[in-house]
Design an enzyme around this catalytic site. Sequence first.
Site, PDB file in Angstrom:
ATOM      1  N   LYS A  46      13.348  37.865 102.248  1.00  0.00           N
ATOM      2  CA  LYS A  46      14.273  36.646 102.689  1.00  0.00           C
ATOM      3  C   LYS A  46      14.274  36.591 104.102  1.00  0.00           C
ATOM      4  CE  LYS A  46      17.427  37.335  98.968  1.00  0.00           C
ATOM      5  NZ  LYS A  46      18.710  37.694  98.512  1.00  0.00           N
ATOM      6  N   GLY A  47      13.966  37.860 105.093  1.00  0.00           N
ATOM      7  CA  GLY A  47      14.271  37.887 106.392  1.00  0.00           C
ATOM      8  C   GLY A  47      14.202  37.098 107.307  1.00  0.00           C
ATOM      9  N   ASP A 105      10.308  38.930 109.757  1.00  0.00           N
ATOM     10  CA  ASP A 105      11.369  38.998 110.718  1.00  0.00           C
ATOM     11  C   ASP A 105      10.987  40.254 111.365  1.00  0.00           C
ATOM     12  OD1 ASP A 105      11.288  40.861 108.288  1.00  0.00           O
ATOM     13  OD2 ASP A 105      13.532  40.416 108.016  1.00  0.00           O
ATOM     14  N   ASP A 108       8.674  47.100 110.316  1.00  0.00           N
ATOM     15  CA  ASP A 108       9.451  48.746 110.669  1.00  0.00           C
ATOM     16  C   ASP A 108       8.161  49.615 110.181  1.00  0.00           C
ATOM     17  OD1 ASP A 108      11.696  50.311 110.858  1.00  0.00           O
ATOM     18  OD2 ASP A 108      11.863  50.154 108.681  1.00  0.00           O
ATOM     19  N   LYS A 136       9.087  47.461 115.148  1.00  0.00           N
ATOM     20  CA  LYS A 136       9.560  48.943 115.723  1.00  0.00           C
ATOM     21  C   LYS A 136       8.267  49.755 115.407  1.00  0.00           C
ATOM     22  CE  LYS A 136      13.410  48.785 112.729  1.00  0.00           C
ATOM     23  NZ  LYS A 136      14.563  49.107 112.097  1.00  0.00           N
ATOM     24  N   ASP A 164      19.396  41.496 107.241  1.00  0.00           N
ATOM     25  CA  ASP A 164      20.714  41.981 106.680  1.00  0.00           C
ATOM     26  C   ASP A 164      20.699  43.511 106.658  1.00  0.00           C
ATOM     27  OD1 ASP A 164      18.437  42.543 104.688  1.00  0.00           O
ATOM     28  OD2 ASP A 164      20.076  42.904 103.337  1.00  0.00           O
TER      29      ASP A 164
HETATM   30  P1  IMP Z   1       8.869  47.724 106.405  1.00  0.00           P
HETATM   31  O1  IMP Z   1       8.119  47.511 104.947  1.00  0.00           O
HETATM   32  O2  IMP Z   1       9.460  48.966 106.350  1.00  0.00           O
HETATM   33  O3  IMP Z   1       7.990  47.607 107.457  1.00  0.00           O
HETATM   34  O4  IMP Z   1      10.052  46.808 106.231  1.00  0.00           O
HETATM   35  C1  IMP Z   1      10.329  45.765 105.446  1.00  0.00           C
HETATM   36  C2  IMP Z   1      11.324  44.971 105.601  1.00  0.00           C
HETATM   37  O5  IMP Z   1      12.610  45.784 105.770  1.00  0.00           O
HETATM   38  C3  IMP Z   1      11.418  43.907 106.873  1.00  0.00           C
HETATM   39  O6  IMP Z   1      10.824  42.811 106.514  1.00  0.00           O
HETATM   40  C4  IMP Z   1      13.030  43.611 106.696  1.00  0.00           C
HETATM   41  O7  IMP Z   1      13.270  42.716 105.923  1.00  0.00           O
HETATM   42  C5  IMP Z   1      13.605  45.080 106.353  1.00  0.00           C
HETATM   43  N1  IMP Z   1      13.976  45.786 107.508  1.00  0.00           N
HETATM   44  C6  IMP Z   1      13.269  46.680 108.386  1.00  0.00           C
HETATM   45  N2  IMP Z   1      13.837  47.054 109.401  1.00  0.00           N
HETATM   46  C7  IMP Z   1      14.889  46.437 109.517  1.00  0.00           C
HETATM   47  C8  IMP Z   1      16.302  46.530 110.218  1.00  0.00           C
HETATM   48  O8  IMP Z   1      16.214  47.182 111.269  1.00  0.00           O
HETATM   49  N3  IMP Z   1      17.148  45.636 109.888  1.00  0.00           N
HETATM   50  C9  IMP Z   1      17.089  44.760 108.759  1.00  0.00           C
HETATM   51  N4  IMP Z   1      15.996  44.916 107.899  1.00  0.00           N
HETATM   52  C10 IMP Z   1      15.065  45.706 108.246  1.00  0.00           C
HETATM   53 MG    MG Z   2      11.474  40.955 105.441  1.00  0.00          MG
END
Ligand code: IMP
Ligand code: MG
Length: 180
Positions: A46-47, A105, A108, A136, A164
């Site tokens: 959703k982000g 969004d 990470d 990040k 969120d």
């Molecule tokens: P990843 O798979 O760890 O790269 O991140 C997946 C999802 O986690 C991102 O698309 C965001 O929706 C959520 N996410 C990662 N870091 C943050 C944060 O700092 N705040 C809020 N949502 C996050």
């Molecule tokens: Mg996301």
Amino acid sequence: MSEPRQDDDRSLLLTRAKIETKVAQLAAAIDRDYAGRSPVVVGILKGAFMFLADLVRRMETPIKSVEFIRVSSYGTSTASSAQPIMLVDLSPKTVEGRDVIVIEDIVDTGLSTQVAMEHLAKLNPASLVLCSLLDKPSRRRVPVTAKYVGFTLPDKFVVGYGLDVGELDRQLPDIYTIDG
Ligand code: IMP
Ligand code: MG
């Protein structure tokens, strides 16, 4: 009804004005790169909903279609789940042979973005790139690189502008770091 979250642990990181300027710059970069083409834009729910809405209205490039997919990630906690899965998918026909821009969004660990990118790559797009408002890089566990990045952040959990914490704070127009 649940209580609103306490907001005294929030610190303002990126103002709406700063975000607006950056979104306009990203839209201009995409317009330059996609001159004469008509890409498909795929938002990751959703982000990315707020970023996508602001980005596409700044773009002059004619968009072939706006699509969404959803990949499970964090549930309601701030800790990454190990195995993201596709929850909402799109019709393969919308991507096949098209120039595709994926809108995130934040990248990470890269785990959920990688699932989305690999899934879309299998649908044979003409090209496939990632545009993420936030990055990040110090948190990365798998190699995911965005062609377009708004802001590179340190390892802090952020909320607002679509992001969120346990579904709260997505509606905030600015981006904050939160403790914990
Ligand atoms: P990843 O798979 O760890 O790269 O991140 C997946 C999802 O986690 C991102 O698309 C965001 O929706 C959520 N996410 C990662 N870091 C943050 C944060 O700092 N705040 C809020 N949502 C996050
Ligand atoms: Mg996301």
